[in-house]
Design an enzyme around this catalytic site. Structure first.
Site, PDB file in Angstrom:
ATOM      1  N   THR A  92       0.986  -1.279  -0.007  1.00 49.26           N
ATOM      2  CA  THR A  92      -0.029  -0.175   0.054  1.00 49.26           C
ATOM      3  C   THR A  92       0.664   1.118   0.034  1.00 49.26           C
ATOM      4  O   THR A  92       1.707   1.309   0.728  1.00 49.26           O
ATOM      5  CB  THR A  92      -0.650  -0.015   1.572  1.00 49.26           C
ATOM      6  OG1 THR A  92      -1.691  -1.263   1.499  1.00 49.26           O
ATOM      7  CG2 THR A  92      -1.801   1.069   1.465  1.00 49.26           C
ATOM      8  N   GLY A 151      -8.490  -5.304   2.555  1.00 47.20           N
ATOM      9  CA  GLY A 151      -7.620  -5.307   3.684  1.00 47.20           C
ATOM     10  C   GLY A 151      -7.786  -4.196   4.643  1.00 47.20           C
ATOM     11  O   GLY A 151      -8.962  -3.572   4.800  1.00 47.20           O
TER      12      GLY A 151
HETATM   13  N1  GLY Z   1      -2.132  -3.581   3.233  1.00 47.84           N
HETATM   14  C1  GLY Z   1      -2.744  -3.779   2.119  1.00 47.84           C
HETATM   15  C2  GLY Z   1      -3.911  -5.048   2.146  1.00 47.84           C
HETATM   16  O1  GLY Z   1      -3.510  -5.768   3.242  1.00 47.84           O
HETATM   17  O2  GLY Z   1      -4.660  -4.884   1.469  1.00 47.84           O
END
Ligand code: GLY
Length: 318
Positions: A150, A180
């Site tokens: 991300t 997420g």
């Molecule tokens: N941190 C991004 C996800 O787990 O979707």
């Protein structure tokens, strides 16, 4: 004072763009949106926007969020397909009184009605990654794409307004509809202009178990420097997960307070981030874990060159 901090090296061009806006007195909402869009538009980043890797049905489903730290307005989209800039849709949703977090088809209908740019986000390069992964998948556990995940940012403008934003394609080969931490308030992001903000990258399923971004803002509210707040929240929660579950997913957090002081903590090796403030030109740092503490060093030119070379190298179908 102004400042912006973001997860991963991939954010530095966006951070540069935001810094140019902020030093001219630009708004933290406009600056962070421009910075995230820069990452979403770059086709070689495999975990954000155009070029993001698809789910197990070979569809690119994107999650994004925007938060205004003055009003505490939040907007977010999850599992949205075929739109160029999910962060802008999230920011638009933050202006609504209700219906602030939209998923899938509902998010797409909203974005279409509001005139956001449609785009097929699945690139030929991502298709090759997909087909290669299909061949490997029987031997491998699903993980966040190593070295990339991300983009999460926190921004402060000269008027003291703070914002936070995220954007991601989530886990490569995720189930259709999987969401997420990135569009989830308190987990992937949180910001309060009276205190500061934080944002996460890593395994969303684990970040959400600890609402880690909110925890960092809570610690800063108690008076901790952003570095201490990040270090404490990440170390404690990583330990908690290992004790209770035997392992902890990747977790890296960035934070900035309303004085422009910043901090970063991670439980992985090789985390990079980008930061710029009134006193610091845009720079990429790498974080090492030394005796349980995170130490940040500017990336060398050699590392930066190698980074871009590997991201853009021709991709061979296995
Ligand atoms: N941190 C991004 C996800 O787990 O979707």
């Amino acid at each position: 004072m102004w400042g912006i901090i973001a997860t991963w090296r991939m954010a530095v061009e966006g951070v540069q763009k935001a810094a140019d806006m902020l030093k001219e007195g630009g708004d933290a909402g406009d600056a962070i949106e421009a910075a995230v869009r820069e990452v979403e538009d770059f086709p070689y980043y495999k975990s954000v926007g155009y070029g993001g890797l698809p789910n197990e049905e070979m569809e690119v489903e994107l999650d994004a969020a925007f938060m205004d730290g003055d009003t505490l307005d939040i907007g977010a989209v999850a599992a949205i397909r075929d739109f160029a800039n999910p962060v802008s849709i999230a920011r638009r949703l933050a202006k609504e009184k209700v219906n602030n977090l939209l998923v899938g088809e509902g998010a797409e209908k909203f974005a279409h009605k509001e005139g956001f740019e449609r785009k097929n986000m699945l690139t030929d390069r991502a298709k090759i990654h997909y087909r290669n992964r299909v061949k490997e998948i029987t031997q491998q556990e699903i993980r966040p794409y190593s070295g990339h995940d991300t983009v999460g940012m926190v921004c402060l403008d000269t008027k003291g307004k703070m914002t936070s934003a995220t954007s991601t394609s989530g886990l490569f080969m995720k189930k259709k509809g999987r969401v997420g931490d990135s569009p989830v308030s308190g987990s992937g992001f949180y910001v309060d202009s009276k205190v500061g903000g934080a944002s996460a990258t890593g395994l969303g399923e684990d970040v959400m178990k600890g609402c880690v971004s909110y925890e960092i803002v809570r610690l800063m509210r108690e008076g901790l420097h952003p570095q201490e707040a990040c270090q404490r929240a990440v170390s404690q929660f990583d330990k908690e997960l290992r004790e209770r579950r035997g392992k902890a997913g990747d977790m890296s957090l960035i934070a900035m307070n309303n004085k422009g002081e910043w901090g970063v903590a991670t439980n992985i090796e090789g985390f990079s981030f980008a930061v710029a403030t009134e006193n610091l030109k845009p720079v990429v740092y790498l974080t090492r874990i030394v005796d349980g503490k995170c130490v940040h060093e500017p990336a060398t030119q050699e590392w930066l060159d190698e980074y871009m070379r590997t991201r853009t190298a021709p991709l061979v179908e296995k």
